[in-house]
Design a protein around this motif. Structure first.
Motif, PDB file in Angstrom:
ATOM      1  N   ASP A   1     -19.681   6.310 -20.332  1.00  0.00           N
ATOM      2  CA  ASP A   1     -18.734   6.164 -21.453  1.00  0.00           C
ATOM      3  C   ASP A   1     -17.177   5.974 -20.893  1.00  0.00           C
ATOM      4  OD1 ASP A   1     -18.312   8.423 -20.203  1.00  0.00           O
ATOM      5  OD2 ASP A   1     -18.602   9.899 -21.951  1.00  0.00           O
ATOM      6  N   ASP A   2     -17.421   4.855 -20.007  1.00  0.00           N
ATOM      7  CA  ASP A   2     -15.934   4.711 -19.371  1.00  0.00           C
ATOM      8  C   ASP A   2     -15.466   3.346 -20.261  1.00  0.00           C
ATOM      9  OD1 ASP A   2     -14.242   3.070 -17.863  1.00  0.00           O
ATOM     10  OD2 ASP A   2     -14.455   4.718 -16.233  1.00  0.00           O
ATOM     11  N   PRO A   3     -14.461   3.190 -20.912  1.00  0.00           N
ATOM     12  CA  PRO A   3     -14.105   2.191 -21.842  1.00  0.00           C
ATOM     13  C   PRO A   3     -13.844   0.990 -20.787  1.00  0.00           C
ATOM     14  CG  PRO A   3     -12.722   3.833 -21.912  1.00  0.00           C
ATOM     15  CD  PRO A   3     -13.710   4.533 -21.417  1.00  0.00           C
ATOM     16  N   ASP A   4     -13.116   1.208 -19.689  1.00  0.00           N
ATOM     17  CA  ASP A   4     -12.641   0.055 -18.855  1.00  0.00           C
ATOM     18  C   ASP A   4     -13.810  -0.653 -18.375  1.00  0.00           C
ATOM     19  OD1 ASP A   4      -9.879   0.158 -19.460  1.00  0.00           O
ATOM     20  OD2 ASP A   4      -9.645   2.069 -17.974  1.00  0.00           O
ATOM     21  N   ALA A   5     -14.926   0.121 -17.930  1.00  0.00           N
ATOM     22  CA  ALA A   5     -16.204  -0.365 -17.389  1.00  0.00           C
ATOM     23  C   ALA A   5     -16.607  -1.407 -18.454  1.00  0.00           C
ATOM     24  CB  ALA A   5     -16.996   0.747 -16.984  1.00  0.00           C
ATOM     25  N   PHE A   6     -16.640  -0.966 -19.576  1.00  0.00           N
ATOM     26  CA  PHE A   6     -17.293  -1.297 -20.729  1.00  0.00           C
ATOM     27  C   PHE A   6     -16.545  -2.738 -20.837  1.00  0.00           C
ATOM     28  CE2 PHE A   6     -17.219  -2.153 -25.452  1.00  0.00           C
ATOM     29  CZ  PHE A   6     -18.482  -2.607 -25.701  1.00  0.00           C
ATOM     30  N   TYR A   7     -15.366  -2.774 -20.793  1.00  0.00           N
ATOM     31  CA  TYR A   7     -14.563  -3.917 -21.069  1.00  0.00           C
ATOM     32  C   TYR A   7     -14.385  -5.160 -19.931  1.00  0.00           C
ATOM     33  CZ  TYR A   7      -9.959  -6.657 -21.827  1.00  0.00           C
ATOM     34  OH  TYR A   7      -9.169  -7.481 -22.192  1.00  0.00           O
ATOM     35  N   GLU A   8     -14.742  -4.347 -18.580  1.00  0.00           N
ATOM     36  CA  GLU A   8     -14.621  -5.178 -17.369  1.00  0.00           C
ATOM     37  C   GLU A   8     -16.136  -5.637 -16.819  1.00  0.00           C
ATOM     38  OE1 GLU A   8     -11.953  -3.245 -14.803  1.00  0.00           O
ATOM     39  OE2 GLU A   8     -10.356  -3.489 -16.024  1.00  0.00           O
ATOM     40  N   ASP A   9     -16.885  -4.449 -16.909  1.00  0.00           N
ATOM     41  CA  ASP A   9     -18.233  -4.689 -16.088  1.00  0.00           C
ATOM     42  C   ASP A   9     -19.542  -4.968 -16.724  1.00  0.00           C
ATOM     43  OD1 ASP A   9     -16.398  -4.518 -13.904  1.00  0.00           O
ATOM     44  OD2 ASP A   9     -16.691  -2.255 -13.866  1.00  0.00           O
ATOM     45  N   TRP A  10     -19.599  -4.592 -18.056  1.00  0.00           N
ATOM     46  CA  TRP A  10     -20.911  -4.666 -18.758  1.00  0.00           C
ATOM     47  C   TRP A  10     -21.468  -6.105 -18.801  1.00  0.00           C
ATOM     48  CZ3 TRP A  10     -22.842  -0.823 -22.577  1.00  0.00           C
ATOM     49  CH2 TRP A  10     -22.566   0.567 -22.044  1.00  0.00           C
ATOM     50  N   LEU A  11     -20.988  -7.034 -19.456  1.00  0.00           N
ATOM     51  CA  LEU A  11     -21.372  -8.426 -19.424  1.00  0.00           C
ATOM     52  C   LEU A  11     -21.553  -9.135 -18.298  1.00  0.00           C
ATOM     53  CD1 LEU A  11     -22.376 -10.656 -21.532  1.00  0.00           C
ATOM     54  CD2 LEU A  11     -19.997 -11.195 -21.642  1.00  0.00           C
ATOM     55  N   ASP A  12     -22.834  -9.790 -17.902  1.00  0.00           N
ATOM     56  CA  ASP A  12     -22.836 -10.542 -16.856  1.00  0.00           C
ATOM     57  C   ASP A  12     -22.355 -11.923 -17.153  1.00  0.00           C
ATOM     58  OD1 ASP A  12     -23.737 -11.906 -14.472  1.00  0.00           O
ATOM     59  OD2 ASP A  12     -25.606 -10.836 -14.413  1.00  0.00           O
ATOM     60  N   VAL A  13     -20.941 -12.116 -17.033  1.00  0.00           N
ATOM     61  CA  VAL A  13     -20.381 -13.442 -17.351  1.00  0.00           C
ATOM     62  C   VAL A  13     -20.961 -14.629 -16.588  1.00  0.00           C
ATOM     63  CG1 VAL A  13     -18.130 -14.644 -17.584  1.00  0.00           C
ATOM     64  CG2 VAL A  13     -18.283 -12.337 -17.937  1.00  0.00           C
ATOM     65  N   LYS A  14     -21.232 -14.551 -15.298  1.00  0.00           N
ATOM     66  CA  LYS A  14     -21.603 -15.535 -14.537  1.00  0.00           C
ATOM     67  C   LYS A  14     -23.185 -16.106 -14.944  1.00  0.00           C
ATOM     68  CE  LYS A  14     -18.930 -14.329 -10.310  1.00  0.00           C
ATOM     69  NZ  LYS A  14     -19.229 -14.231  -8.731  1.00  0.00           N
ATOM     70  N   ALA A  15     -23.963 -14.893 -15.225  1.00  0.00           N
ATOM     71  CA  ALA A  15     -25.178 -15.179 -15.814  1.00  0.00           C
ATOM     72  C   ALA A  15     -25.237 -16.100 -17.059  1.00  0.00           C
ATOM     73  CB  ALA A  15     -26.183 -13.865 -15.881  1.00  0.00           C
TER      74      ALA A  15
ATOM     75  N   PRO B   1     -11.302   2.533 -27.241  1.00  0.00           N
ATOM     76  CA  PRO B   1      -9.879   1.902 -26.477  1.00  0.00           C
ATOM     77  C   PRO B   1     -10.174   0.635 -25.798  1.00  0.00           C
ATOM     78  CG  PRO B   1     -10.341   4.258 -25.920  1.00  0.00           C
ATOM     79  CD  PRO B   1     -11.699   3.798 -26.712  1.00  0.00           C
ATOM     80  N   ALA B   2     -11.624   0.139 -25.362  1.00  0.00           N
ATOM     81  CA  ALA B   2     -11.827  -1.053 -24.922  1.00  0.00           C
ATOM     82  C   ALA B   2     -11.520  -2.254 -25.980  1.00  0.00           C
ATOM     83  CB  ALA B   2     -13.093  -1.308 -24.324  1.00  0.00           C
ATOM     84  N   TYR B   3     -11.706  -1.907 -27.069  1.00  0.00           N
ATOM     85  CA  TYR B   3     -11.510  -2.803 -28.435  1.00  0.00           C
ATOM     86  C   TYR B   3      -9.876  -2.813 -28.365  1.00  0.00           C
ATOM     87  CZ  TYR B   3     -16.300  -2.137 -29.265  1.00  0.00           C
ATOM     88  OH  TYR B   3     -17.700  -2.052 -29.380  1.00  0.00           O
ATOM     89  N   GLU B   4      -9.275  -1.863 -28.320  1.00  0.00           N
ATOM     90  CA  GLU B   4      -7.767  -1.919 -28.358  1.00  0.00           C
ATOM     91  C   GLU B   4      -7.171  -2.793 -27.191  1.00  0.00           C
ATOM     92  OE1 GLU B   4      -6.567   2.325 -28.164  1.00  0.00           O
ATOM     93  OE2 GLU B   4      -7.595   2.752 -30.130  1.00  0.00           O
ATOM     94  N   ARG B   5      -7.791  -2.637 -26.120  1.00  0.00           N
ATOM     95  CA  ARG B   5      -7.142  -3.522 -24.912  1.00  0.00           C
ATOM     96  C   ARG B   5      -7.613  -4.851 -25.209  1.00  0.00           C
ATOM     97  NH1 ARG B   5      -9.426  -2.663 -18.743  1.00  0.00           N
ATOM     98  NH2 ARG B   5      -8.293  -4.402 -17.775  1.00  0.00           N
ATOM     99  N   TYR B   6      -8.785  -5.295 -26.116  1.00  0.00           N
ATOM    100  CA  TYR B   6      -8.965  -6.331 -26.265  1.00  0.00           C
ATOM    101  C   TYR B   6      -7.953  -7.183 -27.157  1.00  0.00           C
ATOM    102  CZ  TYR B   6     -12.460 -10.096 -27.277  1.00  0.00           C
ATOM    103  OH  TYR B   6     -13.130 -11.334 -27.435  1.00  0.00           O
TER     104      TYR B   6
END
Length: 207
Positions: free
Chosen positions: A79-93, A176-181
């Protein structure tokens, strides 16, 4: 921004017509971006039939099937919003398996899904051939500002109050991740089309 109320079927038709006007010798990559509370996947699904009626082959892809493995995604907890924002999606893949193959000199071979995050295991699906003129419609959250190549980007926007009201209790840690977005990416400015979806049955185009 001004808001133009629009019936949902008219909205879908306008979006499909805009995509269908793209040159038929080229692939078209469409992103439907938004927090899960805005149901971007439903709008993406709704585009499939109208595009096929206009003679466009369509492949539906969900960015949720291109998340990183749990060992990387949840390294800082569930439940880390910064990790959700930065690390969840495998952008390269997502870029390698879906978007780059549909570039001007791409192969047209797309992997429709990579990682099943529910069981933390690869799907092992075969590649699909999308002919020139075909459309890939990708739904997901936090897609903009990632350097991903799309011909058309649609953002399903919710006001802060509506987003908070419609986000399930177990997902409220993501707020908070959506707010950061909103603050860093400014999706209302970054997207080609912005749809206000505070009331799902009464969408409006933001102009």
């Amino acid at each position: 921004m001004r808001a133009r109320p629009i019936f949902r079927d008219v909205l879908v038709g306008e979006l499909a017509e805009r995509v269908a006007r793209w040159p038929r010798e080229r692939w078209v990559r469409v992103a439907v971006d938004g927090a899960p509370a805005g149901r971007p996947e439903t709008l993406a699904d709704d585009l499939v039939a109208p595009l096929r009626l206009r003679g466009r082959p369509v492949l539906r892809v969900s960015a949720g099937d291109f998340l990183r493995p749990a060992s990387l995604r949840l390294e800082h907890g569930r439940d880390d919003p910064d990790a959700f924002y930065e690390d969840w999606l495998d952008v390269k893949a997502l870029r390698r398996e879906v978007l780059d193959p549909l570039d001007e000199h791409g192969s047209g071979r797309v992997l429709p899904a990579l990682w099943d995050s529910r069981i933390d295991r690869a799907y092992r699906l075969p590649y699909e051939e999308l002919p020139p003129g075909g459309v890939v419609v990708v739904d997901g959250t936090l897609l903009l500002g990632q350097g991903l190549a799309f011909e058309l980007t649609v953002h399903v926007w919710l006001s802060a109050a509506a987003l908070e009201r419609r986000t399930p209790e177990e997902e409220r840690w993501r707020l908070p991740a959506y707010e950061r977005y909103e603050r860093e990416v400014r999706p209302q400015e970054a997207a080609d089309v912005v749809i206000r979806a505070d009331h799902p049955d009464r969408p409006a185009l933001l102009l």
